[in-house]
Design a protein around this motif. Structure first.
Motif, PDB file in Angstrom:
ATOM      1  N   VAL A  52      -0.557 -21.840   2.473  1.00 43.04           N
ATOM      2  CA  VAL A  52      -0.673 -23.253   2.107  1.00 43.04           C
ATOM      3  C   VAL A  52      -0.825 -23.324   0.587  1.00 43.04           C
ATOM      4  N   GLY A  53       0.221 -23.726  -0.111  1.00 41.75           N
ATOM      5  CA  GLY A  53       0.121 -23.773  -1.565  1.00 41.75           C
ATOM      6  C   GLY A  53       1.469 -23.725  -2.242  1.00 41.75           C
ATOM      7  N   GLY A  54       1.459 -23.227  -3.483  1.00 41.82           N
ATOM      8  CA  GLY A  54       2.680 -23.131  -4.278  1.00 41.82           C
ATOM      9  C   GLY A  54       3.224 -21.716  -4.311  1.00 41.82           C
ATOM     10  N   GLY A  55       3.951 -21.410  -5.374  1.00 39.84           N
ATOM     11  CA  GLY A  55       4.675 -20.138  -5.458  1.00 39.84           C
ATOM     12  C   GLY A  55       3.775 -18.919  -5.397  1.00 39.84           C
ATOM     13  N   SER A  56       2.629 -18.954  -6.096  1.00 39.95           N
ATOM     14  CA  SER A  56       1.758 -17.787  -6.127  1.00 39.95           C
ATOM     15  C   SER A  56       1.152 -17.508  -4.758  1.00 39.95           C
ATOM     16  N   VAL A  57       0.766 -18.578  -4.075  1.00 40.11           N
ATOM     17  CA  VAL A  57       0.204 -18.420  -2.720  1.00 40.11           C
ATOM     18  C   VAL A  57       1.258 -17.822  -1.789  1.00 40.11           C
ATOM     19  N   MET A  58       2.471 -18.310  -1.891  1.00 42.02           N
ATOM     20  CA  MET A  58       3.527 -17.804  -0.996  1.00 42.02           C
ATOM     21  C   MET A  58       3.856 -16.350  -1.298  1.00 42.02           C
ATOM     22  N   ASP A  59       3.874 -16.002  -2.582  1.00 35.33           N
ATOM     23  CA  ASP A  59       4.115 -14.601  -2.938  1.00 35.33           C
ATOM     24  C   ASP A  59       3.009 -13.705  -2.385  1.00 35.33           C
ATOM     25  N   THR A  60       1.756 -14.167  -2.509  1.00 34.06           N
ATOM     26  CA  THR A  60       0.624 -13.396  -1.980  1.00 34.06           C
ATOM     27  C   THR A  60       0.757 -13.220  -0.474  1.00 34.06           C
ATOM     28  N   ALA A  61       1.113 -14.303   0.206  1.00 32.27           N
ATOM     29  CA  ALA A  61       1.244 -14.244   1.664  1.00 32.27           C
ATOM     30  C   ALA A  61       2.347 -13.268   2.074  1.00 32.27           C
ATOM     31  N   ARG A  62       3.458 -13.296   1.373  1.00 30.01           N
ATOM     32  CA  ARG A  62       4.558 -12.379   1.696  1.00 30.01           C
ATOM     33  C   ARG A  62       4.124 -10.923   1.492  1.00 30.01           C
ATOM     34  N   ALA A  63       3.478 -10.675   0.357  1.00 29.89           N
ATOM     35  CA  ALA A  63       3.087  -9.295   0.054  1.00 29.89           C
ATOM     36  C   ALA A  63       1.998  -8.823   1.005  1.00 29.89           C
ATOM     37  N   ALA A  64       1.032  -9.702   1.316  1.00 27.38           N
ATOM     38  CA  ALA A  64      -0.012  -9.317   2.283  1.00 27.38           C
ATOM     39  C   ALA A  64       0.624  -9.026   3.642  1.00 27.38           C
ATOM     40  N   ASN A  65       1.648  -9.777   3.967  1.00 31.88           N
ATOM     41  CA  ASN A  65       2.337  -9.560   5.250  1.00 31.88           C
ATOM     42  C   ASN A  65       3.001  -8.184   5.304  1.00 31.88           C
ATOM     43  N   ILE A  66       3.450  -7.708   4.148  1.00 34.69           N
ATOM     44  CA  ILE A  66       4.019  -6.352   4.099  1.00 34.69           C
ATOM     45  C   ILE A  66       2.940  -5.346   4.498  1.00 34.69           C
ATOM     46  N   LEU A  67       1.757  -5.480   3.897  1.00 33.32           N
ATOM     47  CA  LEU A  67       0.692  -4.502   4.165  1.00 33.32           C
ATOM     48  C   LEU A  67       0.216  -4.572   5.612  1.00 33.32           C
ATOM     49  N   VAL A  68      -0.004  -5.780   6.122  1.00 37.45           N
ATOM     50  CA  VAL A  68      -0.552  -5.862   7.490  1.00 37.45           C
ATOM     51  C   VAL A  68       0.498  -5.492   8.536  1.00 37.45           C
ATOM     52  N   SER A  69       1.762  -5.597   8.185  1.00 38.13           N
ATOM     53  CA  SER A  69       2.823  -5.243   9.150  1.00 38.13           C
ATOM     54  C   SER A  69       3.177  -3.768   9.075  1.00 38.13           C
ATOM     55  N   GLU A  70       3.253  -3.240   7.857  1.00 39.91           N
ATOM     56  CA  GLU A  70       3.681  -1.847   7.673  1.00 39.91           C
ATOM     57  C   GLU A  70       2.492  -0.879   7.692  1.00 39.91           C
ATOM     58  N   GLY A  71       1.294  -1.389   7.415  1.00 48.08           N
ATOM     59  CA  GLY A  71       0.109  -0.532   7.360  1.00 48.08           C
ATOM     60  C   GLY A  71      -0.116  -0.003   5.952  1.00 48.08           C
ATOM     61  N   GLY A  72      -1.324   0.504   5.723  1.00 49.29           N
ATOM     62  CA  GLY A  72      -1.637   1.090   4.424  1.00 49.29           C
ATOM     63  C   GLY A  72      -2.003   0.052   3.391  1.00 49.29           C
ATOM     64  N   ASP A  73      -2.263   0.541   2.160  1.00 51.59           N
ATOM     65  CA  ASP A  73      -2.678  -0.336   1.075  1.00 51.59           C
ATOM     66  C   ASP A  73      -1.788  -0.210  -0.149  1.00 51.59           C
ATOM     67  N   ASP A  74      -0.742   0.613  -0.048  1.00 50.87           N
ATOM     68  CA  ASP A  74       0.092   0.874  -1.214  1.00 50.87           C
ATOM     69  C   ASP A  74       1.352   0.009  -1.174  1.00 50.87           C
ATOM     70  N   LEU A  75       1.294  -1.084  -1.919  1.00 51.15           N
ATOM     71  CA  LEU A  75       2.432  -2.012  -1.951  1.00 51.15           C
ATOM     72  C   LEU A  75       3.664  -1.401  -2.610  1.00 51.15           C
ATOM     73  N   HIS A  76       3.425  -0.511  -3.575  1.00 48.87           N
ATOM     74  CA  HIS A  76       4.526  -0.016  -4.404  1.00 48.87           C
ATOM     75  C   HIS A  76       5.602   0.703  -3.587  1.00 48.87           C
ATOM     76  N   VAL A  77       5.204   1.245  -2.454  1.00 48.31           N
ATOM     77  CA  VAL A  77       6.174   1.948  -1.605  1.00 48.31           C
ATOM     78  C   VAL A  77       7.323   1.015  -1.201  1.00 48.31           C
ATOM     79  N   TYR A  78       7.011  -0.270  -1.114  1.00 49.00           N
ATOM     80  CA  TYR A  78       7.997  -1.233  -0.601  1.00 49.00           C
ATOM     81  C   TYR A  78       8.637  -2.062  -1.718  1.00 49.00           C
ATOM     82  N   ALA A  79       8.315  -1.749  -2.974  1.00 46.17           N
ATOM     83  CA  ALA A  79       8.829  -2.543  -4.101  1.00 46.17           C
ATOM     84  C   ALA A  79      10.334  -2.342  -4.263  1.00 46.17           C
ATOM     85  N   GLY A  80      10.964  -3.314  -4.906  1.00 49.53           N
ATOM     86  CA  GLY A  80      12.393  -3.201  -5.184  1.00 49.53           C
ATOM     87  C   GLY A  80      13.228  -3.962  -4.168  1.00 49.53           C
ATOM     88  N   ALA A  81      14.508  -3.652  -4.184  1.00 49.73           N
ATOM     89  CA  ALA A  81      15.458  -4.410  -3.365  1.00 49.73           C
ATOM     90  C   ALA A  81      15.698  -3.744  -2.020  1.00 49.73           C
TER      91      ALA A  81
END
Lengths: 397, 177
Positions: free
Chosen positions: A100-129
């Motif tokens: 619920v919010g603007g661009g920053s909130v949505m980016d946070t939600a997307r990135a948090a969704n990566i962690l809770v779906s894929e597991g772990g705490d290292d976002l960098h593994v999934y960075a890039g295209a």
């Protein structure tokens, strides 16, 4: 007549739920996604404005239990913020995210969704295209401004404050399952922010229409967005509580988001990203500053396309009465007129001087950053540092 | 039995492999001779590795930035690269490398994607456009770049000659020692 488009791609799988009482559809949508315990991700400003309360009320008495609210999203989201949101999701055993919010909130939600779906705490593994392939947890987004169009994009950008870099994530699985547009969420938006975000949406639509990646499908979204903004932004400025006009602006923002996420943007955004980075001006303000000048700059290459925008901007009567050759100039004039109206209503700056935050000695740096910006490659006309500097000078006063 | 459908992919593959090698070497030679390209490449830090590749599995070339605007070809591509520009398919690379489609148009048509900082990729593509402007005849270069600049022959020919000279000398080990 325009030549047939030799190649294009178009992709938008986001379900759009728009209109009055749209929030009350949320429980059903979560149910169809087998989710019952969503985590709301938002920021403190949105929560203090009472907007999360609308969402809570819409879920009361349904099969969905609001498991937790994470409201600690800053204006520029970070890896730490994403980890904290993911930790709360896990601690409360959530099964979906509602942003619920603007661009920053949505980016946070997307990135948090990566962690809770894929597991772990290292976002960098999934960075890039395209480094994510599995479907993520259900994600609904509820925009609280009418401008970014983030609800229909597949990109998240998160700051890594330790390394001092911005980390991009691009994947189709980052697109939300649904975007909910409810006029209650934008009704209390102050005039200045309303105007600024609407001009952001206007620029998305205009640049999507004239850019190198424009295609028949994105054209339809772009022109629909321009028409809605041209008709409803002045109306909302006059009557801020007009819920129907607010809803039209919210829809325009989403339409423009679909258009630009498929056709990308151009030199106006390149200038805006660079000015924002150097002078810390809000993105929507930058769009308002540069839009007419960006169109004039491109007129020698895509004048006919720019001229076509006169129809959604001012309507069929004026369009039909204007000779073809004059249409590009009239489009620029119409945008100047719209900007003048916004200045009168809420002092949205029209020139770099009016911002009071830009020094002339910063322009060279802004111009240099502009030619390296990711958007500039989609601009129909080549942009050099000298061109960017000239555009900045035109926008000065 | 021999079919043209067998010949075309093989010829396309051979052409793309040849041209990827030429582009890599021409970029090295341009970085040694043209001030504008050297200025562009000087923004990459020393040791920054750039790879241009065709999915899946190549051909590819990798260059290492020397920090002063010059780049050198890297034979060992086992080390991680900082910026990788992919053509999604050999045919897409063929369109660009045969100058039927400019790199900006290919980018806009999603035939190219980037692993790494997009602004680094934009800078690389700008350097490649400048290189094409210099080394190709105007009639061909106009298809390859978004805008062909006002570049008189008297300026273009000496720059192109120096790039070709360095290109050839770089092929001969020890020729420039």
């Amino acid at each position: 007549m325009n030549a047939a488009k030799s190649f294009y791609e178009f992709f938008c799988p986001v379900k759009v739920i728009a209109g009055h009482k749209a929030l009350e559809h949320m429980a059903f949508e979560l149910g169809t996604l087998q989710a019952q315990r969503p985590l709301i991700i938002t920021d403190k400003g949105v929560r203090e404005a009472g907007l999360v309360r609308h969402v809570e009320q819409a879920l009361e008495g349904t099969a969905v239990t609001l498991a937790a609210v994470f409201d600690d999203v800053p204006a520029d989201s970070s890896v730490e913020t994403v980890r904290a949101a993911a930790a709360l999701y896990r601690a409360r055993q959530c099964d979906a995210i509602v942003a619920v919010g603007g661009g920053s909130v949505m980016d946070t939600a997307r990135a948090a969704n990566i962690l809770v779906s894929e597991g772990g705490d290292d976002l960098h593994v999934y960075a890039g295209a395209h480094n994510l392939t599995r479907r993520l947890r259900p994600l609904l987004v509820i925009p609280t401004t009418s401008g970014t169009g983030s609800e229909t994009t597949m990109v998240a950008v998160i700051s890594d404050t330790e390394r001092g870099v911005k980390v991009p994530f691009t994947s189709r699985v980052l697109m939300p399952d649904a975007a909910i547009l409810d006029p209650r969420m934008t009704l209390a938006l102050p005039p200045y922010i309303t105007a600024m975000t609407a001009m952001d949406a206007m620029t998305h639509a205009v640049e999507a229409y004239i850019g190198l990646s424009a295609n028949p499908l994105s054209d339809a979204y772009a022109t629909a967005a321009i028409r809605k903004i041209a008709e409803n932004l002045p109306r909302v400025m006059e009557h801020p509580n007009d819920a129907n006009a607010r809803l039209e602006l919210a829809q325009a923002s989403t339409l423009a988001g679909v258009a630009f996420s498929n056709s990308m943007v151009g030199v106006v955004h390149s200038l805006g990203h660079s000015l924002g980075a150097v002078c810390h001006l809000p993105h929507g303000v930058c769009m308002n500053l540069f839009l007419p000048y960006g169109l004039s700059f491109n007129a020698s290459v895509v004048g006919e396309r720019i001229g076509e925008l006169l129809l959604p901007l001012v309507g069929p009567r004026f369009y039909a009465a204007t000779p073809d050759a004059q249409r590009p100039d009239k489009v620029v004039t119409a945008l100047h007129h719209l900007r003048d109206q916004l200045w009168q209503h809420c002092q949205l700056p029209r020139t770099l001087q009016e911002t009071g935050k830009v020094r002339r000695d910063q322009l060279q740096r802004v111009a240099e950053l502009t030619v390296d910006d990711g958007s500039v490659i989609y601009n129909p006309r080549e942009v050099t540092v000298a061109d960017a500097l000239e555009l900045l000078e035109r926008a000065w006063a | 039995m021999w079919h043209t459908t067998d010949f075309v992919p093989a010829a396309e593959r051979a052409y793309v492999t040849l041209m990827m090698g030429i582009v890599g070497r021409a970029l090295v030679a341009s970085s040694e001779t043209d001030p504008e390209i050297r200025d562009g490449l000087a923004a990459y830090p020393e040791g920054f590795r750039i790879q241009m590749t065709v999915d899946p599995g190549g051909p590819a070339f990798t260059v290492r930035c020397l920090g002063d605007g010059r780049v050198e070809l890297v034979a060992d591509d086992s080390e991680p690269v900082d910026l990788r520009v992919h053509f999604k398919h050999r045919t897409h690379a063929f369109l660009v490398l045969s100058f039927q489609e400019g790199s900006a148009r290919a980018f806009a048509n999603n035939r190219i994607y980037v692993d790494g900082d997009v602004s680094h990729a934009i800078r690389l593509l700008r350097c490649l456009s400048r290189m094409e402007t210099l080394i190709l005849p105007k009639l061909v270069a106009e298809h390859a770049v978004k805008h062909y600049p006002a570049l008189p022959l008297s300026a273009k020919v000496p720059l192109a000659a120096r790039i070709y000279e360095h290109f050839v000398l770089n092929l001969v080990p020890g020729a420039r020692a």
